[in-house]
Write a protein that holds these residues in place. Structure first.
Motif, PDB file in Angstrom:
ATOM      1  N   ALA A   1     -15.978 -18.298  -5.189  1.00 15.12           N
ATOM      2  CA  ALA A   1     -15.555 -16.898  -5.181  1.00 15.12           C
ATOM      3  C   ALA A   1     -14.054 -16.897  -5.517  1.00 15.12           C
ATOM      4  CB  ALA A   1     -15.858 -16.259  -3.838  1.00 15.12           C
ATOM      5  N   THR A   2     -13.348 -15.846  -5.134  1.00 17.14           N
ATOM      6  CA  THR A   2     -11.948 -15.715  -5.562  1.00 17.14           C
ATOM      7  C   THR A   2     -11.092 -16.927  -5.196  1.00 17.14           C
ATOM      8  OG1 THR A   2     -12.003 -13.298  -5.495  1.00 17.14           O
ATOM      9  CG2 THR A   2      -9.846 -14.338  -5.278  1.00 17.14           C
ATOM     10  N   SER A   3     -11.051 -17.282  -3.923  1.00 15.93           N
ATOM     11  CA  SER A   3     -10.123 -18.340  -3.497  1.00 15.93           C
ATOM     12  C   SER A   3     -10.467 -19.683  -4.108  1.00 15.93           C
ATOM     13  CB  SER A   3     -10.108 -18.458  -1.973  1.00 15.93           C
ATOM     14  OG  SER A   3      -9.447 -17.350  -1.418  1.00 15.93           O
TER      15      SER A   3
ATOM     16  N   ILE B   1     -16.293 -13.236  -8.577  1.00 12.00           N
ATOM     17  CA  ILE B   1     -14.977 -12.730  -8.193  1.00 12.00           C
ATOM     18  C   ILE B   1     -15.101 -11.285  -7.704  1.00 12.00           C
ATOM     19  CG2 ILE B   1     -12.597 -12.346  -8.923  1.00 12.00           C
ATOM     20  CD1 ILE B   1     -13.400 -15.259  -9.141  1.00 12.00           C
ATOM     21  N   GLY B   2     -14.768 -11.071  -6.447  1.00  9.81           N
ATOM     22  CA  GLY B   2     -14.769  -9.717  -5.881  1.00  9.81           C
ATOM     23  C   GLY B   2     -13.358  -9.297  -5.508  1.00  9.81           C
ATOM     24  N   ALA B   3     -12.837  -9.900  -4.437  1.00 11.40           N
ATOM     25  CA  ALA B   3     -11.514  -9.538  -3.919  1.00 11.40           C
ATOM     26  C   ALA B   3     -10.448  -9.580  -5.016  1.00 11.40           C
ATOM     27  CB  ALA B   3     -11.134 -10.480  -2.778  1.00 11.40           C
TER      28      ALA B   3
ATOM     29  N   GLY C   1     -24.317 -21.150  -4.145  1.00 10.82           N
ATOM     30  CA  GLY C   1     -23.867 -21.488  -2.796  1.00 10.82           C
ATOM     31  C   GLY C   1     -22.616 -20.682  -2.514  1.00 10.82           C
ATOM     32  N   HIS C   2     -22.046 -20.834  -1.331  1.00 13.42           N
ATOM     33  CA  HIS C   2     -20.836 -20.069  -0.994  1.00 13.42           C
ATOM     34  C   HIS C   2     -20.053 -20.897   0.006  1.00 13.42           C
ATOM     35  CE1 HIS C   2     -18.410 -16.497  -0.914  1.00 13.42           C
ATOM     36  NE2 HIS C   2     -18.749 -16.091   0.296  1.00 13.42           N
ATOM     37  N   LEU C   3     -18.733 -20.996  -0.189  1.00 14.78           N
ATOM     38  CA  LEU C   3     -17.902 -21.825   0.682  1.00 14.78           C
ATOM     39  C   LEU C   3     -17.295 -20.977   1.801  1.00 14.78           C
ATOM     40  CD1 LEU C   3     -16.119 -23.870  -2.119  1.00 14.78           C
ATOM     41  CD2 LEU C   3     -17.934 -24.693  -0.572  1.00 14.78           C
TER      42      LEU C   3
HETATM   43  C1  PLP Z   1     -18.452 -11.199  -1.138  1.00 15.11           C
HETATM   44  C2  PLP Z   1     -18.994 -12.410  -1.783  1.00 15.11           C
HETATM   45  C3  PLP Z   1     -18.352 -12.956  -2.909  1.00 15.11           C
HETATM   46  C4  PLP Z   1     -17.026 -12.450  -3.415  1.00 15.11           C
HETATM   47  O1  PLP Z   1     -16.009 -13.081  -2.674  1.00 15.11           O
HETATM   48  P1  PLP Z   1     -14.474 -12.756  -2.923  1.00 15.11           P
HETATM   49  O2  PLP Z   1     -13.744 -13.703  -2.061  1.00 15.11           O
HETATM   50  O3  PLP Z   1     -14.287 -11.342  -2.520  1.00 15.11           O
HETATM   51  O4  PLP Z   1     -14.226 -12.954  -4.367  1.00 15.11           O
HETATM   52  C5  PLP Z   1     -18.952 -14.031  -3.538  1.00 15.11           C
HETATM   53  N1  PLP Z   1     -20.112 -14.539  -3.079  1.00 15.11           N
HETATM   54  C6  PLP Z   1     -20.743 -14.063  -1.994  1.00 15.11           C
HETATM   55  C7  PLP Z   1     -22.009 -14.694  -1.548  1.00 15.11           C
HETATM   56  C8  PLP Z   1     -20.194 -12.990  -1.304  1.00 15.11           C
HETATM   57  O5  PLP Z   1     -20.819 -12.525  -0.214  1.00 15.11           O
END
Ligand code: PLP
Length: 386
Positions: free
Chosen positions: A210-212, A227-229, A169-171
């Motif tokens: 993700a990062t935050s 983790i990307g950013a 999932g993604h917040l």
């Molecule tokens: C870009 C992305 C991430 C990475 O998020 P960051 O805030 O850059 O760490 C993680 N999950 C999904 C689905 C994304 O699109």
């Protein structure tokens, strides 16, 4: 390591220097904070820093998996010999090359039954991560369709067509840890995980943060964090101390003395308030420097900040050098880690009314012919250092 930017004269053109030791340090910082695995997100060419370099550095410093947006990005990483697990999460049911993804051992995130059927139709056994929308109305499966998706996935699994290895999932609001939508997203995700398990699935890679969220919402970490950013030094939660890997430099290509009252650039937004010297730099908004930074941005020349004056043009900008004595060939530091007084990516984001992600990805995108990229540090050096 602290990167030293030589202030000496240079005849090279615009250059992005990527300090892979900074990526390594950021990776180790996050590897110590995740509760499970660290998935390094290297979409958009590693946020403009070079996907393969960031991926290799992250893998050498604690990351165990890679995440990208598209199968094309994943195939490019395979193409340079990167064998680590990779998941791709934005795949078009009608157009994505699922067969090649399966052939190249690339995990596929699946947000709908339509996608699932396309993946199930491939030869071989696809590794699937079911993707639930946890509050973005973007690329995951709507909660109303989730039970059906899980049941269909279990049928495909029993038929030997796929293996459901993950749930994701993604917040949408993790930069604001107190936002109620994060609690809703987490509750939805836990429900989604229950539904998957009650459907007979056994996902072992469970990833929401993700990062935050990894930094500020510990309950969202599960068995992996994406983790990307953070790997490239960006933390919108402003709770971590990270290193900025990217430095952008370019030489002064001409200098002219001008009289008081000289108008500079399109629209004559800036008029010299005194006689001065103007320096020209061959970078502009086509190279990713936002035009909206006009009137605000600064650069570092020979250890001193100078204002960019007049509007940012497509391919060039003008600096007010005053009487600094800066000359043709002197190196202009557009942004970098900030250690020598140069502007940071954060400052550029502020000047441009945007986020740091947009600055680094724009400067890193589609400009291969004009802004060369070079790297310092990296996996081999890191492993040989203490
Ligand atoms: C870009 C992305 C991430 C990475 O998020 P960051 O805030 O850059 O760490 C993680 N999950 C999904 C689905 C994304 O699109």
């Amino acid at each position: 390591m602290t990167m030293l930017i030589s202030p000496s004269r240079t005849t090279t053109g615009p250059l992005r220097t990527i300090d892979l030791d900074a990526v390594a340090a950021n990776t180790r910082f996050f590897a110590a904070r995740v509760t499970g695995e660290l998935m390094a997100v290297v979409k958009a060419d590693g946020y403009g820093h070079g996907a393969a370099d960031v991926a290799r550095t992250a893998l050498a410093n604690g990351a165990t998996r890679l995440g990208v947006t598209s199968i094309g990005e994943a195939l490019a990483l395979r193409g340079v010999g990167i064998a680590a697990p990779i998941v791709s999460w934005l795949n078009h049911a009608g157009g994505a090359d699922f067969q090649r993804a399966v052939d190249e051992d690339i995990d596929i995130a699946v947000p709908s039954i339509e996608h699932l059927d396309a993946v199930t139709a491939t030869r071989g056994c696809a590794r699937v991560h079911l993707h639930l929308d946890t509050g973005m109305a973007r690329d995951g499966c709507e909660p109303t369709g989730w039970i059906g998706l899980c049941q269909r996935a279990r049928e495909a699994e029993l038929g030997g067509r796929i293996s459901v290895v993950g749930v994701m999932g993604h917040l949408g609001d993790a930069d604001d840890p107190g936002a109620a939508s994060n609690r809703l997203g987490l509750a939805l995700f836990e429900w989604g995980l229950d539904v998957a398990r009650l459907s007979g699935l056994h996902p072992s890679i469970v990833h929401l943060a993700a990062t935050s969220a990894t930094l500020t919402l510990p309950g969202t970490r599960f068995t992996a964090s994406r983790i990307g950013a953070g790997l490239v030094g960006i933390d919108l939660s402003r709770t971590a101390t990270l290193k900025a890997p990217m430095t952008l430099t370019a030489p002064i290509v001409s200098v002219r003395a001008v009289a008081i009252g000289t108008a500079v650039g399109y629209g004559h937004d800036w008029v010299a308030p005194r006689s001065t010297h103007l320096g020209l730099v061959g970078l502009g908004y086509a190279d990713g420097l936002p035009r909206s930074s006009s009137g605000k941005a600064e650069v570092l020349v020979n250890g001193r900040r100078h204002a960019i004056v007049g509007r940012m043009s497509m391919d060039q900008f003008v600096i007010d050098l005053a009487d600094s004595g800066a000359a043709v060939g002197d190196s202009v530091v557009v942004f970098g880690p900030g250690a020598a007084g140069e502007p940071t990516v954060e400052e550029w984001a502020e000047w441009s009314g945007t986020i740091e992600h947009e600055i680094v990805t724009r400067v890193g995108a589609g400009v291969g012919t004009r802004v060369r990229r070079s790297t310092v540090g990296g996996p081999s050096r890191v492993s040989s250092a203490a």
